[in-house]
Design a protein around this motif. Structure first.
Motif, PDB file in Angstrom:
ATOM      1  N   SER A  21      27.236  35.015  45.860  1.00 53.12           N
ATOM      2  CA  SER A  21      27.784  36.362  45.691  1.00 53.12           C
ATOM      3  C   SER A  21      29.186  36.449  46.282  1.00 53.12           C
ATOM      4  O   SER A  21      30.090  37.053  45.684  1.00 53.12           O
ATOM      5  CB  SER A  21      26.859  37.374  46.365  1.00 53.12           C
ATOM      6  N   LEU A  22      29.397  35.822  47.427  1.00 53.36           N
ATOM      7  CA  LEU A  22      30.722  35.820  48.056  1.00 53.36           C
ATOM      8  C   LEU A  22      31.725  35.013  47.235  1.00 53.36           C
ATOM      9  O   LEU A  22      32.886  35.408  47.091  1.00 53.36           O
ATOM     10  CB  LEU A  22      30.616  35.246  49.475  1.00 53.36           C
ATOM     11  N   ILE A  23      31.270  33.900  46.672  1.00 54.97           N
ATOM     12  CA  ILE A  23      32.161  33.091  45.822  1.00 54.97           C
ATOM     13  C   ILE A  23      32.538  33.876  44.569  1.00 54.97           C
ATOM     14  O   ILE A  23      33.687  33.846  44.122  1.00 54.97           O
ATOM     15  CB  ILE A  23      31.487  31.759  45.447  1.00 54.97           C
ATOM     16  N   ALA A  24      31.569  34.610  44.007  1.00 55.46           N
ATOM     17  CA  ALA A  24      31.865  35.434  42.833  1.00 55.46           C
ATOM     18  C   ALA A  24      32.931  36.472  43.176  1.00 55.46           C
ATOM     19  O   ALA A  24      33.846  36.734  42.380  1.00 55.46           O
ATOM     20  CB  ALA A  24      30.588  36.114  42.340  1.00 55.46           C
ATOM     21  N   SER A  25      32.842  37.065  44.368  1.00 57.82           N
ATOM     22  CA  SER A  25      33.862  38.024  44.804  1.00 57.82           C
ATOM     23  C   SER A  25      35.210  37.342  44.983  1.00 57.82           C
ATOM     24  O   SER A  25      36.253  37.891  44.600  1.00 57.82           O
ATOM     25  CB  SER A  25      33.443  38.687  46.116  1.00 57.82           C
ATOM     26  N   LEU A  26      35.195  36.156  45.551  1.00 61.29           N
ATOM     27  CA  LEU A  26      36.420  35.392  45.751  1.00 61.29           C
ATOM     28  C   LEU A  26      37.127  35.140  44.422  1.00 61.29           C
ATOM     29  O   LEU A  26      38.345  35.320  44.294  1.00 61.29           O
ATOM     30  CB  LEU A  26      36.085  34.067  46.435  1.00 61.29           C
ATOM     31  N   LEU A  27      36.367  34.754  43.416  1.00 60.83           N
ATOM     32  CA  LEU A  27      36.950  34.483  42.102  1.00 60.83           C
ATOM     33  C   LEU A  27      37.393  35.770  41.413  1.00 60.83           C
ATOM     34  O   LEU A  27      38.416  35.801  40.726  1.00 60.83           O
ATOM     35  CB  LEU A  27      35.941  33.731  41.228  1.00 60.83           C
ATOM     36  N   GLY A  28      36.618  36.836  41.602  1.00 62.59           N
ATOM     37  CA  GLY A  28      37.004  38.121  41.019  1.00 62.59           C
ATOM     38  C   GLY A  28      38.319  38.644  41.584  1.00 62.59           C
ATOM     39  O   GLY A  28      39.187  39.098  40.836  1.00 62.59           O
ATOM     40  N   TYR A  29      38.472  38.570  42.892  1.00 68.85           N
ATOM     41  CA  TYR A  29      39.740  38.975  43.514  1.00 68.85           C
ATOM     42  C   TYR A  29      40.884  38.069  43.071  1.00 68.85           C
ATOM     43  O   TYR A  29      42.007  38.538  42.848  1.00 68.85           O
ATOM     44  CB  TYR A  29      39.618  38.948  45.033  1.00 68.85           C
ATOM     45  N   SER A  30      40.613  36.792  42.933  1.00 71.31           N
ATOM     46  CA  SER A  30      41.658  35.858  42.486  1.00 71.31           C
ATOM     47  C   SER A  30      42.146  36.232  41.093  1.00 71.31           C
ATOM     48  O   SER A  30      43.352  36.210  40.822  1.00 71.31           O
ATOM     49  CB  SER A  30      41.119  34.426  42.496  1.00 71.31           C
ATOM     50  N   ALA A  31      41.213  36.586  40.206  1.00 68.17           N
ATOM     51  CA  ALA A  31      41.598  37.003  38.859  1.00 68.17           C
ATOM     52  C   ALA A  31      42.453  38.271  38.915  1.00 68.17           C
ATOM     53  O   ALA A  31      43.455  38.396  38.206  1.00 68.17           O
ATOM     54  CB  ALA A  31      40.350  37.226  38.005  1.00 68.17           C
ATOM     55  N   ARG A  32      42.065  39.212  39.767  1.00 66.26           N
ATOM     56  CA  ARG A  32      42.851  40.451  39.922  1.00 66.26           C
ATOM     57  C   ARG A  32      44.254  40.147  40.436  1.00 66.26           C
ATOM     58  O   ARG A  32      45.247  40.671  39.932  1.00 66.26           O
ATOM     59  CB  ARG A  32      42.143  41.400  40.883  1.00 66.26           C
TER      60      ARG A  32
END
Length: 309
Positions: free
Chosen positions: A172-183
């Protein structure tokens, strides 16, 4: 790195041993706080390819570190993120290690760690894993703090918990990390307007030349790879940039140029649809007509007829 076949690395432990980095607590995931390393990572003088995902955030001062990715070399400054997908070729070369002062994080994932989780397919949709090294994500101060906290949370869960919830929480934390990176990448496309708008002008010039009669006869319809190569940008980065700035991918820009040239010939010449198709680089007129209808909602003949009333 020139002249060497890439060294294939299949496991995280193999990679850590190659670089002289501490061992991993888990065979499928490792997270490293770079500031806590007692020694500089071992230099790699040959190209490397792995079965692993790498997500790194680096801060450098007095930089002597160069990273090679594919055939390109880049000097990293502080506040930079970089992403490497399985199968990519890369390597690290350091100049004078005693002059390097670095901090940050390195997260290494084996694809099997994502197994049976939505992230297993989602991670393949993030185009930045296929960007070139000079297309790294440059973080603002606030963005850097957000990313740093996520890495810290991943490290805390990785180092202190081994219960049945750990893997799900880490993912879940990695998914957030990638989501913020995309933003943050989308922000980068927008905030670097001068440079990126220059790319748009170059793209238009390249397409105009590519669709000249001489170029079409010699080379046919340009591909996304050919266009991005002329711009010295990776295909994925170019399409992501164009999507953000214009709403269209590189392929759609190429198609728009085809339709623009087709409309000119349909209204200004008496060439048949088949002749126009061949002049525009199509092997089969049906393919041209199908593309024209999909982009304009009418057939080439219907467009010609409407334009001549």
């Amino acid at each position: 790195m020139t002249g060497h076949l890439p060294l294939r690395i299949k496991s995280i432990q193999e990679f850590l041993q190659l670089r002289g980095l501490p061992g991993t607590r888990h065979p499928l995931i490792s997270i490293i706080n770079i500031a806590e390393l007692k020694e500089q990572p071992r230099q790699v003088d040959i190209p490397v390819t792995t079965d692993l995902y790498f997500i790194g955030m680096s801060r450098f001062t007095q930089v002597c570190l160069k990273m090679k990715y594919g055939q390109q070399e880049y000097d990293f400054d502080k506040g930079v993120m970089k992403f490497i997908a399985p199968g990519r070729i890369f390597g690290f070369n350091t100049g004078h290690p005693e002059e390097i002062n670095l901090s940050g994080w390195l997260l290494i994932l084996h694809p099997d760690f994502l197994w049976h989780h939505p992230l297993a397919s989602k991670i393949k949709q993030y185009g930045f894993f296929d960007y070139s090294v000079n297309e790294a994500l440059f973080l603002s101060d606030s963005e850097e703090q957000t990313i740093f906290r996520l890495f810290e949370n991943i490290a805390q869960e990785y180092n202190t918990h081994t219960d049945t919830f750990s893997q799900e929480i880490i993912l879940s934390l990695i998914a957030s990390l990638l989501g913020y990176s995309a933003r943050f990448y989308q922000r980068q496309f927008i905030t670097r307007k001068i440079m990126h708008h220059g790319i748009l002008h170059q793209l238009e010039s390249i397409l105009e030349k590519a669709f000249s009669p001489e170029a079409l006869e010699a080379n046919g319809i340009p591909t996304v790879k050919e266009i991005s190569g002329q711009l010295n940008i990776s295909p994925n980065y170019l399409s992501s940039l164009l999507k953000t700035l214009t709403g269209n991918s590189t392929q759609q820009h190429i198609q728009e140029k085809i339709i623009e040239k087709a409309k000119e010939k349909l209204t200004m010449t008496d060439l048949s649809v088949s002749e126009i198709a061949f002049l525009l680089g199509f092997e089969y007129p049906q393919s041209f007509s199908k593309l024209f209808r999909s982009r304009t909602k009418v057939s080439p003949l219907e467009f010609r007829k409407a334009g001549r009333f």
